[in-house]
Design an enzyme around this catalytic site. Structure first.
Site, PDB file in Angstrom:
ATOM      1  N   PRO A  43      36.938  37.849  31.114  1.00  0.00           N
ATOM      2  CA  PRO A  43      35.906  38.589  29.447  1.00  0.00           C
ATOM      3  C   PRO A  43      36.150  40.328  29.070  1.00  0.00           C
ATOM      4  CG  PRO A  43      34.383  38.809  31.253  1.00  0.00           C
ATOM      5  CD  PRO A  43      35.820  38.462  32.163  1.00  0.00           C
ATOM      6  N   ASP A  86      37.402  44.987  31.931  1.00  0.00           N
ATOM      7  CA  ASP A  86      37.209  43.392  33.002  1.00  0.00           C
ATOM      8  C   ASP A  86      36.141  43.904  32.318  1.00  0.00           C
ATOM      9  OD1 ASP A  86      35.863  41.634  34.270  1.00  0.00           O
ATOM     10  OD2 ASP A  86      37.547  40.879  35.058  1.00  0.00           O
ATOM     11  N   HIS A  87      35.286  43.071  31.840  1.00  0.00           N
ATOM     12  CA  HIS A  87      33.590  43.316  31.017  1.00  0.00           C
ATOM     13  C   HIS A  87      32.878  42.833  32.678  1.00  0.00           C
ATOM     14  CE1 HIS A  87      30.376  45.089  29.524  1.00  0.00           C
ATOM     15  NE2 HIS A  87      30.736  45.123  28.110  1.00  0.00           N
ATOM     16  N   ARG A  88      32.845  42.174  33.225  1.00  0.00           N
ATOM     17  CA  ARG A  88      32.522  41.782  34.479  1.00  0.00           C
ATOM     18  C   ARG A  88      32.271  43.083  35.682  1.00  0.00           C
ATOM     19  NH1 ARG A  88      36.006  36.517  35.213  1.00  0.00           N
ATOM     20  NH2 ARG A  88      37.153  38.256  35.715  1.00  0.00           N
ATOM     21  N   VAL A  89      32.829  43.953  35.897  1.00  0.00           N
ATOM     22  CA  VAL A  89      33.463  44.762  36.826  1.00  0.00           C
ATOM     23  C   VAL A  89      32.684  46.124  35.831  1.00  0.00           C
ATOM     24  CG1 VAL A  89      34.498  46.195  38.388  1.00  0.00           C
ATOM     25  CG2 VAL A  89      34.714  43.458  37.580  1.00  0.00           C
TER      26      VAL A  89
END
Ligand code: CAO
Length: 440
Positions: free
Chosen positions: A234, A412-415
């Site tokens: 994402p 990376d929007h998860r990180v």
């Protein structure tokens, strides 16, 4: 011994139907109705079920044989007959008052009746596959098995004859789904899978002349990697302008001074230097996310290897500069030049393309005002660099001509949250505006 023959029961109007799969072997213990052999006609796929529970003696047909109603496909020993505790089988014909036997009697007459009388289990049939391949092709038993596991057969790649889904295919699919990272979504339908349309198949010659050119090895590899990274990460791209007026003047001055030595400082080398410094300040950008471990975690790297995208005749490759944080801009520029030349000649070793923490993709020498680069998994960010242009910048009292370098950071929007990404990008821009800050 009370061995009974297993016969093909009533299969409707079908005759001479090919056996396409033998599902059991001698010695297998089966329940009543368990599928033993699969037949496939032009119109349907059918399982021949076990007439009773018991142990398979032998299966006398093989894949490719043709059978019709009444044909013997093997023998089995009914469970009741092989069990000490079970009541003795009594031929129904000799004891009309007795309750119906749990298992057929061992007399030849009773054996012959097994497949076609009261204990005859239903033959389960499934429609034959449709020709466009979209409807999954599987026997009724495999459909039942898939249902039991909650598997959508439309998603299972088939390896059996005529593109038929086998038990092994379903097992492999379930195994793959269990091993997939949690973030990729399940494959069980319910809206979590991708549910993509098949790739359009077009006969381009209908529209004009075409030439078919095989893909290079690099392009095939990068196609697979880019697709995975695009779908699974994402990612968000953040844009920033860096004022490199002073840096470019400095770079030109040094290059002029060192013209005779052959050393050339490149903009890319300064950007690598600035990025290394920013990675120290924002360590989450120098990390990889591990969602496959029992305890998902962020792996923070203590080293700083920088990849840079290099355009080659065969396609895009990403050579890696090791421990870039410990190198000066002259050395970085020289290594970039050497690695890019090797990349163009197709001489990069695998080791020279591994271990990057962060990638820079610079198209500035070619043009561009901004773009959204795709993250190179398992990294968590990539910096896209476009062409510098002279722009009027308001300094509070008037417009000044300033050389502006567009930076496009995909993270990376998860990180990395948007605020961190913007801070990182702004920090790189600040460093490029005044490289003395790298020393601080
Ligand atoms: N703006 C304006 N000009 C730039 C520039 C920028 N941001 N960056 C470089 N240039 C100019 C340089 O000044 C140089 O011109 P001169 O020779 O007149 O000085 C010329 O472009 C070549 O620059 P360079 O020698 O510094 O090479 P580079 O660092 O730009 O490029 C490399 C090296 C390997 C990055 C490049 O060859 C390449 O392959 N770029 C394409 C990468 C790519 O395809 N990325 C997209 C991947 S998809 O995400």
């Amino acid at each position: 011994m009370s061995t009974i023959n297993i016969e093909v029961p009533d299969i409707g109007d079908f005759a001479d139907v090919p056996v396409i799969e033998v599902l059991v072997k001698s010695g297998d213990r089966v329940e009543a109705d368990a599928p033993l052999v699969t037949l496939e006609s032009d119109k349907a796929t059918m399982d021949i079920p076990a007439p009773v529970a018991g142990v398979i003696g032998q299966i006398t047909v093989k894949v490719g044989d043709r059978v019709s109603q009444g044909a013997t496909i093997g023998t089995m020993e009914p469970a009741a007959a092989s069990s000490e505790a079970a009541p003795a089988a009594v031929p129904a014909a000799t004891n009309a008052a007795a309750p119906a036997p749990a298992a057929p009697a061992a007399t030849p007459a009773a054996v012959a009746a097994v497949a076609a009388t009261a204990v005859e289990p239903p033959v389960r049939a499934a429609a034959a596959p449709v020709q466009d391949g979209r409807r999954p092709h599987a026997s009724p038993s495999m459909r039942a098995y898939a249902r039991e596991l909650g598997v959508d057969l439309a998603r299972v790649p088939a390896s059996g004859p005529k593109n038929r889904i086998t038990r092994e295919d379903i097992n492999a699919f379930v195994k793959g789904a269990l091993q997939a990272p949690a973030s990729s979504g399940g494959a069980s339908g319910g809206g979590t899978g991708l549910d993509l349309l098949p790739w359009p198949k077009v006969d381009f010659t209908k529209f004009g002349a075409v030439e078919r050119k095989p893909l290079s090895r690099i392009r095939k590899l990068s196609a697979a990697n880019l697709s995975r990274n695009w779908v699974m990460i994402p990612a968000v791209t953040y844009h920033e302008d860096a004022d490199v007026t002073d840096l470019e003047a400095f770079r030109q001055q040094i290059n002029a001074e060192q013209a005779k030595s052959g050393v050339k400082l490149t903009m890319l080398a300064f950007i690598i230097k600035a990025v290394c410094s920013a990675l120290k300040k924002f360590p989450e950008f120098n990390s990889s996310i591990d969602l496959q471990a029992d305890e998902p975690a962020l792996i923070l790297k203590q080293y700083c290897h920088i990849g840079f995208a290099a355009d080659t005749p065969g396609g895009l490759v990403v050579p890696v500069i090791r421990d870039a944080d410990g190198k000066g801009v002259a050395q970085l520029a020289a290594e970039c030049g050497e690695l890019a030349a090797k990349a163009r000649d197709g001489k990069l070793s695998a080791a020279e393309m591994q271990g990057a923490c962060f990638t820079i993709s610079s198209v500035g020498g070619l043009g561009g005002t901004g773009f959204a680069p795709i993250i190179n998994a398992p990294e968590v960010a990539i910096l896209g660099v476009s062409r510098t242009t002279m722009k009027p910048v308001w300094d509070g009292s008037g417009f000044q001509p300033r050389l502006i370098l567009p930076l496009s950071l995909t993270a990376d929007h998860r990180v990395v949250d948007g605020a961190s990404a913007t801070r990182f990008n702004a920090h790189v821009a600040t460093l490029l505006a005044d490289m003395r800050r790298v020393l601080m």
